[in-house]
Design a protein around this motif. Structure first.
Motif, short mmCIF file in Angstrom:
data_model
loop_
_atom_site.label_atom_id
_atom_site.label_comp_id
_atom_site.label_asym_id
_atom_site.label_seq_id
_atom_site.Cartn_x
_atom_site.Cartn_y
_atom_site.Cartn_z
N UNK A 224 -7.80 40.51 20.46
CA UNK A 224 -8.57 41.25 19.41
C UNK A 224 -7.99 41.60 17.84
N UNK A 225 -6.68 41.93 18.15
CA UNK A 225 -6.18 42.46 16.84
C UNK A 225 -5.58 41.29 16.02
N UNK A 226 -5.60 40.12 16.63
CA UNK A 226 -5.27 38.91 15.67
C UNK A 226 -6.68 38.69 15.05
N UNK A 227 -7.81 38.75 15.87
CA UNK A 227 -9.05 38.46 15.06
C UNK A 227 -9.16 39.44 13.85
N UNK A 228 -9.14 40.58 14.12
CA UNK A 228 -9.17 41.62 13.10
C UNK A 228 -7.97 41.34 11.93
N UNK A 229 -6.99 40.94 12.22
CA UNK A 229 -6.07 40.69 11.18
C UNK A 229 -6.27 39.53 10.44
N UNK A 230 -6.83 38.25 11.01
CA UNK A 230 -7.42 37.24 10.29
C UNK A 230 -8.36 37.50 9.21
N UNK A 231 -9.43 38.26 9.95
CA UNK A 231 -10.56 38.69 9.18
C UNK A 231 -10.17 39.42 7.87
N UNK A 232 -9.02 40.54 7.84
CA UNK A 232 -8.76 41.00 6.69
C UNK A 232 -8.03 39.95 5.79
N UNK A 233 -7.24 39.20 6.33
CA UNK A 233 -7.00 38.32 5.20
C UNK A 233 -7.77 37.53 4.28
N UNK A 234 -8.86 37.15 5.14
CA UNK A 234 -9.91 36.28 4.53
C UNK A 234 -10.70 37.25 3.65
N UNK A 235 -10.80 38.50 3.96
CA UNK A 235 -11.37 39.50 2.87
C UNK A 235 -10.55 39.75 1.65
N UNK A 236 -9.11 39.56 1.93
CA UNK A 236 -8.28 40.19 0.91
C UNK A 236 -8.08 38.73 -0.05
N UNK A 237 -8.24 37.39 0.73
CA UNK A 237 -8.31 36.20 -0.29
C UNK A 237 -9.70 36.01 -0.93
N UNK A 238 -10.61 36.61 -0.48
CA UNK A 238 -12.12 36.68 -1.28
C UNK A 238 -11.71 37.56 -2.59
N UNK A 239 -11.50 38.58 -2.06
CA UNK A 239 -11.08 39.52 -3.50
C UNK A 239 -10.28 39.12 -4.36
N UNK A 240 -9.10 38.34 -4.05
CA UNK A 240 -8.06 37.86 -5.00
C UNK A 240 -8.87 36.72 -5.66
N UNK A 241 -9.68 35.89 -5.05
CA UNK A 241 -10.39 35.06 -5.92
C UNK A 241 -11.59 35.75 -7.08
N UNK A 242 -11.90 36.76 -6.43
CA UNK A 242 -12.81 37.41 -7.41
C UNK A 242 -12.16 37.89 -8.64
N UNK A 243 -10.87 38.30 -8.42
CA UNK A 243 -9.89 38.81 -9.39
C UNK A 243 -9.23 37.59 -10.22
N UNK A 244 -9.80 36.40 -10.05
CA UNK A 244 -8.88 34.95 -10.44
C UNK A 244 -7.55 34.94 -10.34
N UNK A 245 -7.13 35.39 -9.07
CA UNK A 245 -5.85 35.62 -8.72
C UNK A 245 -5.64 34.40 -7.56
N UNK A 246 -5.64 33.10 -7.79
CA UNK A 246 -5.54 31.92 -6.93
C UNK A 246 -4.29 32.11 -6.06
#
Length: 673
Positions: A1-23
């Motif tokens: 369960x902790x691995x799923x939560x960790x991967x979900x957080x990485x996806x969210x962080x990646x989307x936020x980086x895309x929004x900031x134009x930080x590829x």
């Protein structure tokens, strides 16, 4: 369960980086997600989203096309693909509400919806509907996103001009905001009418000229340049009118209209050069105009005006050098050639031109009895072309100079040296005859070489002699001011060529003779020579090219289209494989001629009556078989219009074509009676 939560957080962080134009930051988050993760598809989604914002369609599809269509990530990409222009809204009409939902939170309006509505009529080329859609949504769109609205208006304006939609563009001009450099739409209205062949285009160009004087979007210097470009455009338009009057075959006298069109064209050219004095295409167009009217002196004046602006233009320097060379001003020609050679010392054509000007200067110095200067000029020519120093014509020229200078021993030495390079001296006596005339030797001395040459012509004909003689006289035959007695020499050489029926030709000699006879317009002799060329050298391109030209010259009624096309195809095939630059020139002409024959055949199919063609069985060896019989049933203006269009495109003389057709029609009528 902790691995799923960790991967979900990485996806969210990646989307936020895309929004900031930080590829880079987004990619760093995605690297920590393994391929076996439940969020592996979201990893592809984020990569495709970065490409979406970069407008990189190929990378976007490379990631999104790998998604499972039944999973949420793939469903989110569907409206984004529509917005990216990858898929059509017509094929995905169910996505329109989602598109509006996407744009609504971002803008509160429906810009994307307007674009989607505009997409349908434009894809169907319903330009009236596109203008109506833009008008209906224009006011709200301008308030929402004025920049996008202006870009769409400019794009639509260009499409209407290219498509010749005059009424639709006038409708657009009534409500849309005009471009900054065209505040009253006069330029666009002129362009669309010109594309559609509407004669009112000039009225709008004149209005635009007046309007450009106070356009604030341009600087004062740019306004002058823009007005000059409009004058150049109008000048070319009147030049086109003059060409139409000159080629008109209606039978009426158009001399007054022709003179008026040319006068107005020159006026616009001069206005252009005054407003845009550094714009080279204006000088080029005016020079071409004077060249087409056979006014070489006016053409040279235009080149000199441009040279005042750009003194280091090698092309214009060469043109002026050639002009002065052709009109017996070798010293001026040498001056321009030396300047061009200094700019491009490795250019072979410029080197050859400079060599010719040195030879011309030597002749001028010999006429003035400045023998040391003449020798220096010939020595300079030898330094430019050391490979030609021992050629018979160069030695003959030096011999004539020494005879003029009163040094017969030196002349005899040059003559003996030249004779050693030739199998027989016929070509040597011709060169000495020509040089004696050009260096103004006493008539008694000049007649001596003339007599030797004419006596040598009575000998048995040889391939190498014929080739040398034709190569010697060819430049003089093409010269603007040929030397005295050149016509008599050409006639004597043509008599010699007529006797060459049993000569065993070499390929280069036969080519030189064919080119000479072609320029001399002795087509009966040329026809016999071409037949020999086709029989002896079927793998050479030039016999096929001459054969095609001779066949086409018979006229649209009598020529054999299959034979002409076959020779043109062989010319194209053989010239493409040749490294000879002369064959490269022939290749371009052969392709144009092949296109011309295809166009004529196509126009012929339109001219024939459909009802008559049902029972008509043409002879495909001649695409004009049966054409003359159908001309009597057609209005003359239609015939003139169709043939005039073809002739104008292909550079033919429409009067000659019409005379040939009428002559064949009259013969057909007499035969029927």
């Amino acid at each position: 369960m902790s691995a799923i939560r960790e991967d979900a957080g990485k996806i969210r962080a990646a989307l936020e980086a895309v929004e900031r134009a930080d590829d880079a930051g987004a990619m760093a988050q995605l690297r920590g997600i393994p391929r076996q993760s439940l969020f592996a598809d979201w990893k592809l989604f984020v990569r495709g989203l970065m490409a979406y914002y970069r407008h990189d369609t190929s990378d976007m599809l490379a990631n999104w096309d790998r998604l499972d269509k039944n999973r949420p990530a793939a469903k989110i990409t569907e409206p984004l693909k529509v917005m990216a222009g990858v898929t059509s809204i017509r094929q995905n009409a169910h996505l329109l509400p989602k598109i509006k939902q996407l744009e609504g939170p971002a803008t509160g309006q429906s810009v994307l919806g307007i674009l989607a509505n505009l997409q349908q009529p434009t894809m169907e080329h319903d330009w009236h509907g596109a203008v109506r859609t833009l008008k209906r949504s224009g006011s709200a769109w301008r308030k929402l996103d004025a920049g996008t609205y202006r870009r769409v208006v400019l794009w639509l304006c260009g499409e209407l001009i290219d498509g010749e939609h005059v009424q639709e563009l006038d409708q657009l001009a009534r409500f849309a905001e005009p471009p900054a450099i065209d505040p009253h739409w006069h330029r666009a209205r002129a362009a669309v009418r010109e594309s559609a062949g509407d004669g009112n285009s000039r009225r709008y160009w004149q209005k635009y000229l007046q309007e450009l004087e106070c356009v604030t979007a341009l600087s004062p210097a740019d306004r002058k340049t823009a007005r000059g470009l409009v004058h150049l455009h109008l000048a070319k338009d009147y030049v086109h009118d003059a060409e139409c009057f000159r080629r008109c075959t209606c039978g009426w006298d158009h001399s007054e209209e022709l003179e008026a069109a040319e006068s107005i064209a020159i006026e616009h050219f001069n206005q252009c050069l005054e407003l845009a004095p550094t714009y080279q295409p204006a000088y080029v167009s005016l020079a071409e105009f004077h060249t087409s009217r056979a006014q070489p002196h006016e053409t040279a004046k235009i080149h000199e005006r441009w040279l005042e602006r750009m003194p280091n233009d090698p092309n214009v320097l060469c043109l002026l050098s050639t002009y002065h060379r052709d009109y017996n001003s070798p010293q001026k020609a040498r001056e321009f050639a030396e300047r061009a050679h200094h700019l491009k010392p490795l250019d072979k054509a410029i080197g050859d031109l400079l060599w010719e000007t040195h030879v011309g200067s030597a002749r001028l110095a010999a006429r003035r009895c400045q023998f040391d200067q003449a020798r220096d000029d010939l020595a300079a020519a030898d330094r430019l072309r050391p490979d030609r120093k021992d050629d018979y014509d160069v030695l003959a020229r030096q011999a004539v100079l020494e005879i003029k200078a009163g040094i017969p021993k030196a002349a005899r030495r040059f003559i003996e040296q030249a004779q050693e390079t030739l199998a027989e001296p016929t070509a040597l006596w011709l060169v000495m005859t020509v040089e004696a005339t050009q260096m103004e030797l006493p008539n008694k001395e000049a007649w001596l070489y003339e007599k030797r040459w004419r006596t040598s012509l009575k000998r048995r004909c040889r391939s190498d002699t014929a080739g040398l003689l034709c190569r010697t006289l060819m430049p003089h035959l093409q010269a603007s001011e040929p030397y005295e007695n050149c016509d008599e020499h050409v006639k004597a050489l043509l008599r010699y060529v007529r006797r060459c029926s049993r000569v065993k030709w070499h390929i280069e000699d036969l080519r030189s003779v064919c080119e000479f006879v072609d320029v001399a317009q002795e087509y009966r002799i040329l026809n016999k020579l071409v037949k020999r060329g086709l029989r002896n050298f079927p793998q050479a391109a030039y016999p096929h090219w001459f054969a095609a030209r001779l066949e086409i010259a018979k006229g649209p009624i009598e020529y054999d289209s299959r034979s002409a096309l076959l020779h043109l195809q062989n010319t194209t095939r053989l010239a493409s494989a040749s490294s000879d630059p002369r064959d490269r020139e022939v290749l371009d002409s052969a392709k144009q001629a092949e296109t011309m024959l295809s166009d004529i055949a196509m126009h012929r199919s339109y001219m024939a009556d459909e009802d008559e063609q049902e029972d008509f069985e043409p002879d495909f060896s001649n695409p004009f078989d049966g054409l003359a019989a159908s001309l009597a049933a057609l209005p003359r203006d239609i015939i003139l219009e169709v043939i005039g269009e073809i002739c104008q495109e292909k550079g033919l003389d429409p009067e000659q074509v019409i005379r040939t057709i009428d002559r064949h029609r009259d013969a057909t009528t007499r035969a029927a009676k």
